[in-house]
Motif scaffolding. Structure first.
Motif, short mmCIF file in Angstrom:
data_model
loop_
_atom_site.label_atom_id
_atom_site.label_comp_id
_atom_site.label_asym_id
_atom_site.label_seq_id
_atom_site.Cartn_x
_atom_site.Cartn_y
_atom_site.Cartn_z
N ALA A 69 0.90 -0.99 0.19
CA ALA A 69 0.04 -0.09 0.23
C ALA A 69 0.98 1.40 -0.04
O ALA A 69 2.03 1.22 0.28
CB ALA A 69 -0.97 -0.10 1.21
N ASP A 70 0.26 2.29 -0.45
CA ASP A 70 0.87 3.59 -0.61
C ASP A 70 1.28 3.95 0.82
O ASP A 70 0.35 3.96 1.96
CB ASP A 70 -0.07 4.82 -1.08
CG ASP A 70 0.43 6.10 -1.01
OD1 ASP A 70 1.46 6.25 -1.58
OD2 ASP A 70 0.08 6.93 -0.19
N VAL A 71 2.40 4.36 1.27
CA VAL A 71 2.89 4.81 2.70
C VAL A 71 2.29 6.09 3.00
O VAL A 71 1.74 6.12 4.10
CB VAL A 71 4.50 5.07 2.53
CG1 VAL A 71 5.06 5.42 3.74
CG2 VAL A 71 5.19 3.80 2.16
N THR A 72 1.95 7.00 2.08
CA THR A 72 1.07 8.11 2.86
C THR A 72 -0.11 7.93 3.37
O THR A 72 -0.66 8.41 4.22
CB THR A 72 1.15 9.40 1.70
OG1 THR A 72 2.77 9.47 1.27
CG2 THR A 72 0.57 10.44 2.02
N ALA A 73 -0.93 7.03 2.55
CA ALA A 73 -2.08 6.69 2.88
C ALA A 73 -2.00 5.72 4.18
O ALA A 73 -3.03 6.12 5.20
CB ALA A 73 -2.87 6.12 1.89
N VAL A 74 -1.14 5.05 4.27
CA VAL A 74 -1.00 4.37 5.28
C VAL A 74 -0.65 4.96 6.88
O VAL A 74 -1.19 4.73 7.89
CB VAL A 74 -0.04 3.12 5.30
CG1 VAL A 74 0.38 2.32 6.59
CG2 VAL A 74 -0.58 1.86 4.40
N ALA A 75 0.08 5.94 6.53
CA ALA A 75 0.56 6.92 7.65
C ALA A 75 -0.55 7.58 8.22
O ALA A 75 -0.68 7.78 9.44
CB ALA A 75 1.67 7.63 7.25
#
Length: 94
Positions: A69-75
């Motif tokens: 998954a996209d790191v920014t979305a997960v963060a």
């Protein structure tokens, strides 16, 4: 309700008296605490289960890698979940 900004270097952990368990009837993750129980959705369970001495950034990276998954979305999801738990005094941030 106050806004909580959580640093990437923060070390989230369960507050004293709070336990992460799996409900024997439903099979879902729950947080048990002296005043009650909270049923966690799958995402929150995955996040809380990683509050084991890892930093927020390490938790985010592990989840992003595991779910591709996209790191920014997960963060964003991790910070939102941990902020809610922090405001309910279920986790501590060090």
């Amino acid at each position: 309700m106050r806004t909580t900004t959580i640093s990437g270097s923060a070390l989230p952990r369960l507050t004293s008296g709070v336990r992460l368990q799996t409900d024997s009837v439903t099979g879902k993750g729950v947080l048990l605490y002296p005043e009650g129980i909270i049923e966690l959705n799958e995402t929150a369970h995955e996040i809380v289960s990683r509050c084991d001495g890892r930093t927020l950034d390490e938790i985010v990276q592990a989840l992003a890698n595991e779910y591709d998954a996209d790191v920014t979305a997960v963060a964003s999801d991790v910070r939102e979940t941990l902020a809610e738990l922090y405001q309910r005094n279920l986790i501590e941030l060090t």
